[in-house]
Design an enzyme around this catalytic site. Structure first.
Site, PDB file in Angstrom:
ATOM      1  N   GLU A  99      -1.223  -8.751   4.834  1.00 59.10           N
ATOM      2  CA  GLU A  99      -1.089  -8.926   6.292  1.00 59.10           C
ATOM      3  C   GLU A  99      -2.446  -8.897   6.980  1.00 59.10           C
ATOM      4  OE1 GLU A  99      -0.641  -6.174   4.687  1.00 59.10           O
ATOM      5  OE2 GLU A  99      -1.125  -4.416   5.902  1.00 59.10           O
ATOM      6  N   CYS A 115       0.847  -1.203   0.000  1.00 58.92           N
ATOM      7  CA  CYS A 115       0.000   0.000   0.000  1.00 58.92           C
ATOM      8  C   CYS A 115       0.878   1.247   0.000  1.00 58.92           C
ATOM      9  CB  CYS A 115      -0.964  -0.040   1.188  1.00 58.92           C
ATOM     10  SG  CYS A 115      -2.342   1.104   1.001  1.00 58.92           S
ATOM     11  N   HIS A 148      -3.623  -5.627   0.911  1.00 60.43           N
ATOM     12  CA  HIS A 148      -2.941  -5.876   2.178  1.00 60.43           C
ATOM     13  C   HIS A 148      -2.928  -7.351   2.564  1.00 60.43           C
ATOM     14  CE1 HIS A 148      -2.452  -1.711   3.685  1.00 60.43           C
ATOM     15  NE2 HIS A 148      -3.533  -1.460   2.990  1.00 60.43           N
TER      16      HIS A 148
END
Lengths: 938, 269
Positions: free
Chosen positions: B230, B102, B228
């Protein structure tokens, strides 16, 4: 356009482009326009005249003069309070102290302002702590309220929580009503906190700035609980007027549509930039909320202990120093605390004093402060923390000085008792505690104050402290960092300029703190040193500019008396002709302002950051709305938190007591629908109302809804841990049609924000239909309870039959449904709320992108009308879907509960509802979705 | 030996903790390091020396570095170039993997480490405002056009992940875009539910040209993406997890972790 804009056109243009209150507009004639230069470069230069550091103000005035002084300086103090201040200046001891400090007998402007901030409604809740006289014309009053309630806070809200703690033997609440947010145990290793604030006044003037700093403020509240906390969730709810209402607002104030749009922008900006997920979002509309309600909440976590020290305790002793971390001080937000309880009058927008009550946010600075505070806390440097919110340093340091004064007074009392009883360091801890009856309330639950003192007793620290029973502080404003020159001392101390945290540390750790702050790009300035003088002394540029006794600052104020008069409403049930085909009614109902989806808002908030999200605000393949959201607050732990809301504003027009009960019931029901259970739920309560002291009928609604919510909390064992009251929800404007002043008073509301702790994510459940052919059930009897329903409202009625939650019926459902969910039998679960079964069924279909075939005969219960069945808002009901082959198993699990199968999830998009052999609603999922997108879009 | 991961943080970084968690879940030894610690070579809070050399992987996490007020990632890039250019060059020359997620992707692109088609470190593409003009937070489906050369995405032909950004539209001249495809530097494209790359909103949440969601450098070691990974660190993170559970398709781990595992495994050799 080849003519000049007339002023009407000009004003409507600039109002569409921005907010005349905070944005500057320049009008350039097209003949003179140079496209190379444009509007030129406007540097926001603040040029303030060099002011005197302070001035003396004479308070030796007659009553009229005192009131005038209060008004002129925006102190928002009443006559009794002004008189109390006048009396102080005649106290010979106080005069002597002033002379010694080099001050005149007259008070300084700083002292007066500090008193006004400290005594503001915002900070001390004079109304909630007033004496409420309740008179009821209802011979069969269900509220059970006594004639006199000495403080609704101390007599209704608090006792409910303590009763629950005692009855249910609750051991997971560790801080209630004392610190900046309530604290509970998520598990033995992790604490959680929850606080919901409101930021109505500034948001009504400037949506972006108001909402932005509202978020910034409430997360600071959580952050400064104990020594620090990590924020894991940002919540937002609002009540606006419908943008299509109020066509006669004057052009120079923020339009309702712009209010909505900019509040969304403000919440988005702060949460997203801080990296805090904004998941729980509720946008509501009511035309009495011309002063809009902006509720912002936060949930935070912290390890229960760091190096053996409990993180939810604040320690403070003479000799400790206070540092201010983060933002610079400026003119923004002066008089925020006092301003919020003043009238938002028709000329508020032109008053520069009130304009200042909107602050300017900068989330990146706050993020840096939090990260740094976290590092300091893990290193054991921070002894206590306090945010600079309403009242700025004045409140933050004043409260810390007060906390120290309270500690010292207890420490002194304990030492005296020990001397008297002969208890010393050699005594056993049990003996040390046993000897304290009458000195310290040892059995207090949820009191970090008592817990800190117990810690000092157990560790033996108490025997080595030198104390005279008093606490004080010397504040030095000389080195604070200003945004620009030209601030007076009083402006600096009450400014609500944002992103400031005060942390208390032992003096010997100052150097470490300064180095770590610098390394993390955080400005840190030592601002105060604590002592045992009993005074709050303020210095600026080597001059004493203020000296006030700490105890006077926080002394009891003359108690307000509030008269409440309850008259049962005289609304009747409307006569609405029954329609055979309800399709159009159904579709209209699910696209109203209060029922629409608002996906365009939900996707603007980052609800995934921090990586813990489970039940999202939009669920299922078809992205329907979820009434509750859930997430892992700590990635390395199993536990899940569930957030939900209960608010049935309009019901208060019929019966505020039942509204209070229903809000709690709804919020719990929604938590259960997302996979929660009754084990560990706690609440934040937010009261919104026009000034209760001026209107006994408003006061009656307020006390009745508070009682209702407390009764429900006690019944379900779900304690309230924090809250906030906004008791000036009214606004005036000059109508452009009649040129008359119109006063709009908000309907009293109690917004209940529930928070459930669940042991893991295995019970997570969403509303979307999942498998074609699944059986659709309605749990909970549907009654003729359409009073204040969305349907009646759409038809222009209020009605009489307000939903009355039957706790004894609902409780078994709330106990058994979680078990059925745990067994994996429930494929989807939706709580039935606003717009009744209609919206519940529609949302399950929209979310799952699957139609349904249902028949209402099975849940008729002698209602006899399809519209009543579909649109009733009886509380405590659910729509669930269950695998067809496991329906028997499900029904066994739900034995004894009203639980009726009404049909099936369809493999097609058709959405068909039948009743007594005919089709009453026939539509499709795409049609439902299109309508549910709603009337308010940007 | 656990590969050491530097999760680099500066003012406004905010996805550092979950990025660290993701690396640690798959056998990495990640720590969050403030930019100033690398610049000064010292971390006062930990009271120890810090150097980029100590690390095997560099991760630039998401957030709003310095508020993104003059363009996403811009000031962070200025900081990195001004203070750490040699150290970063050295890190890359040693063929150590880098991931930018990002805001981190925006940093890598604006620094010129991505896509770096001619070997020169110079910005050639950009990430700009979403077509919708709004911040967009939603789950997207990603596909790999061909098995790219990216070491971070081995074995991941398709994955669902959340995006959350206001400036994620990948823009580059047509010939450069073609070159990225030819050289297998396009790692992920936004796709519709049938797995076909798309420029249609909202499956493609920002209007990226050729639906590009993530790219790598010619070595395949440096990887940047807008979504994302994660945030998909456990099975129940998926937006349709409750449905997957019923259908029996719920995976045994958060699939976003596979990306971090590839990075960690690469370092282990």
């Amino acid at each position: 356009m080849d003519r000049r804009l007339d002023s009407q056109e000009y004003f409507s243009l600039i109002r569409r482009l921005g907010n005349p209150l905070i944005n500057q507009f320049t009008r350039v004639d097209s003949q003179e326009w140079d496209s190379q230069i444009g509007i030129g470069f406007h540097y926001p230069d603040v040029n303030l005249p060099k002011p005197p550091a302070f001035q003396y103000i004479d308070v030796n005035l007659d009553d009229e003069g005192l009131i005038r002084l209060s008004g002129e300086r925006y102190l928002a103090l009443n006559l009794a309070e002004m008189r109390t201040i006048k009396d102080l200046t005649k106290d010979p001891i106080f005069i002597q102290q002033r002379i010694e400090a080099g001050l005149e007998e007259r008070l300084t402007d700083l002292e007066l302002e500090v008193l006004a901030q400290t005594w503001s409604e915002h900070c001390v809740h004079k109304k909630f702590n007033g004496k409420w006289i309740y008179v009821s014309d209802d011979t069969d009053d269900e509220s059970g309220l006594p004639n006199v309630t000495d403080s609704v806070f101390k007599s209704i809200i608090k006792p409910a929580t303590y009763a629950i703690i005692a009855d249910r033997n609750i051991d997971w609440l560790i801080s209630v009503f004392e610190d900046n947010s309530g604290v509970f145990k998520i598990n033995e290793r992790i604490n959680g906190s929850h606080k919901v604030e409101t930021h109505n006044h500034p948001s009504s003037l400037d949506g972006f700035g108001g909402a932005n700093t509202g978020v910034g403020g409430v997360i600071r509240d959580n952050d400064s609980t104990g020594i620090f906390m990590d924020i894991v969730s940002s919540q937002w709810w609002s009540i606006f007027v419908n943008p299509t209402s109020y066509r006669d607002l004057s052009l120079d104030i923020q339009s309702p549509l712009r209010t909505l749009e900019t509040v969304v922008g403000g919440v988005e900006d702060y949460g997203n930039k801080m990296g805090i997920p904004t998941m729980s979002v509720n946008v509501m509309f009511d035309d009495s909320y011309l002063k809009c309600a902006v509720g912002v909440g936060a949930v935070a976590v912290a390890p229960a202990e760091i190096n053996g020290r409990k993180t939810h305790l604040k320690d403070i002793k003479p000799g400790y120093v206070a540092y201010t971390l983060g933002g610079k001080v400026g003119k923004d937000g002066i008089h925020g605390a006092t301003g919020s309880s003043m009238d938002l009058s028709s000329d508020a927008e032109t008053s520069s004093q009130v304009n200042q009550s909107v602050q300017i946010g900068n989330p990146i600075i706050e993020k840096n402060v939090f990260e740094t505070q976290r590092i300091l806390a893990y290193k054991g440097i921070i002894a206590a923390s306090q945010d600079c919110g309403a009242g700025g340093w004045s409140s933050a340091l004043g409260e810390l000085a007060k906390l120290l004064d309270d500690f010292e007074s207890k420490r002194y009392g304990i030492q005296q008792r020990y001397k008297y009883c002969g208890i010393d360091e050699q005594s056993l801890v049990e003996d040390r505690l046993a000897g304290l009856e009458g000195v310290l309330e040892l059995n207090s639950v949820g009191s970090p104050f008592v817990e800190q003192l117990k810690y000092e007793i157990a560790s033996g620290e108490i025997f080595n402290l030198e104390t005279n029973g008093r606490g004080g502080a010397e504040v030095d404003l000389t080195y604070v960092i200003e945004k620009y020159l030209g601030l007076t001392s009083w402006e600096k101390i009450v400014s609500e300029a944002q992103e400031r945290e005060v942390v208390v540390v032992k003096k010997e750790r100052s150097a470490e703190l300064e180095e770590i702050c610098k390394h993390n790009n955080v400005e840190a300035v030592k601002i105060a040193e604590f002592n045992n003088s009993g005074m709050l002394k303020v210095i600026d540029q080597n001059m004493t500019v203020g000296l006030l006794p700490v105890q006077f600052l926080h002394r009891g104020l003359p108690q307000m008396i509030i008269y409440a008069h309850h008259r049962p409403c005289n609304y009747r049930e409307p006569e609405i002709t029954e329609k055979l085909d309800l399709t159009n009614t159904f579709l209209e109902l699910i696209g109203r302002a209060n029922t629409q989806l608002f996906d365009w808002i939900l996707t603007r908030f980052d609800h995934e950051v921090q990586g813990g999200s489970v039940v999202k605000p939009l669920v299922g393949k078809g992205m329907g709305k979820s009434d509750a959201i859930s997430y892992h607050p700590v990635l390395t732990e199993k536990e899940v938190l569930i957030e939900s809301l209960g608010n049935n504003l309009l019901q208060g027009d019929i019966d505020a007591y039942h509204m209070g009960r229903n809000n709690v019931v709804d919020s719990i029901g929604r938590i259960i629908s997302a996979g929660g259970n009754l084990e560990k739920i706690c609440f934040n309560g937010n009261t919104l109302c026009p000034k209760p002291e001026t209107d006994p009928s408003v006061a009656a609604k307020v006390i009745r809804m508070l009682k209702g919510s407390a009764d429900a909390e006690i019944y379900f064992g779900t304690p309230r841990i924090s809250g906030k009251d906004s008791t000036s929800m009214e606004r005036s404007y000059i109508s452009t049609e009649t040129s008359r002043e119109v006063r709009v008073k908000a309907r009293p509301a109690i917004v209940m924000s529930g928070l459930g702790v669940v042991e893991d994510d295995s019970t997570a459940t969403t509303a979307d239909f999942k498998i074609p052919g699944d059986a659709v059930y309605v749990i909970g009897e549907t009654r003729d309870e359409l009073g204040a329903s969305e349907f009646y409202q759409m038809k222009g009625f209020i009605g009489r039959n307000v939903p009355k939650s039957d706790f004894d019926e609902i409780n078994p459902r709330y106990n058994k449904l979680p078990n059925a969910i745990k067994s994996g039998l429930v494929h989807s679960c939706q709580y039935v709320g606003r717009a009744g079964l209609a919206l519940a069924l529609a949302n399950c279909s929209i979310a799952g992108d699957m139609g349904l075939d249902v028949n209402l005969d099975n849940i008729d219960n002698n209602l006899g009308r399809a519209d009543k069945i579909l649109f009733s808002e009886t509380t405590g009901r659910f729509v669930v879907s269950v695998l067809q082959s496991r329906t028997r198993e499900f029904e066994e699990k739900m034995q004894g509960i009203y639980c009726r199968q009404i049909g099936h999830v369809s493999s097609e998009h058709g959405f068909n509802v039948n009743y007594q052999g005919r089709e009453v609603v026939r539509t499709t999922v795409p049609e439902l979705r299109a309508k549910n997108k709603g009337e308010i879009r940007l | 030996m656990k590969p050491k991961v530097c999760v680099l943080r500066t003012d406004g970084t905010n996805c550092d903790r979950e990025t660290k968690y993701a690396f640690n879940e798959v056998g990495g030894d990640a720590e969050i390091v403030h930019l100033n610690s690398i610049i000064k070579g010292y971390d006062p809070a930990e009271n120890r020396q810090v150097s980029l050399d100590q690390f095997d992987i560099l991760a630039i996490p998401g957030g709003f570095s310095y508020g993104d007020y003059i363009g996403s990632g811009k000031i962070f890039v200025v900081d990195l170039k001004h203070f750490l250019e040699d150290k970063i060059n050295d890190f890359i020359d040693k063929r150590k993997p880098v991931i930018g997620i990002c805001n981190g992707f925006q940093v890598l692109v604006k620094y010129g480490l991505l896509p770096r088609v001619n070997g020169e470190i110079k910005q050639t593409t950009t990430l700009t405002y979403n077509d919708s003009g709004r911040f967009e937070c939603r789950w997207v489906k990603l596909v790999q056009p061909r098995e790219s050369k990216c070491i971070w995405t081995k074995g991941i032909s398709s994955i669902d992940l959340p995006v959350a950004h206001g400036e994620g539209k990948f823009v580059a001249p047509p010939d450069l875009i073609q070159r990225l495809f030819d050289e297998d530097q396009v790692v992920f494209q936004y796709a519709n539910s049938s797995g076909i790359a798309t420029t249609n909103y909202p499956d493609n949440p920002n209007g990226s040209i050729q639906a590009i969601a993530g790219i790598c450098d010619p070595t395949g070691l440096i990887f940047g993406l807008m979504p994302h990974p994660e945030r998909y660190n456990r099975p129940m993170n998926h937006r349709l997890a409750t449905l997957q559970k019923i259908k029996g398709t719920l995976p045994d781990h958060g699939l976003g972790l596979d990306i971090f595992r590839n990075g960690v495994d690469y370092c282990r050799g």
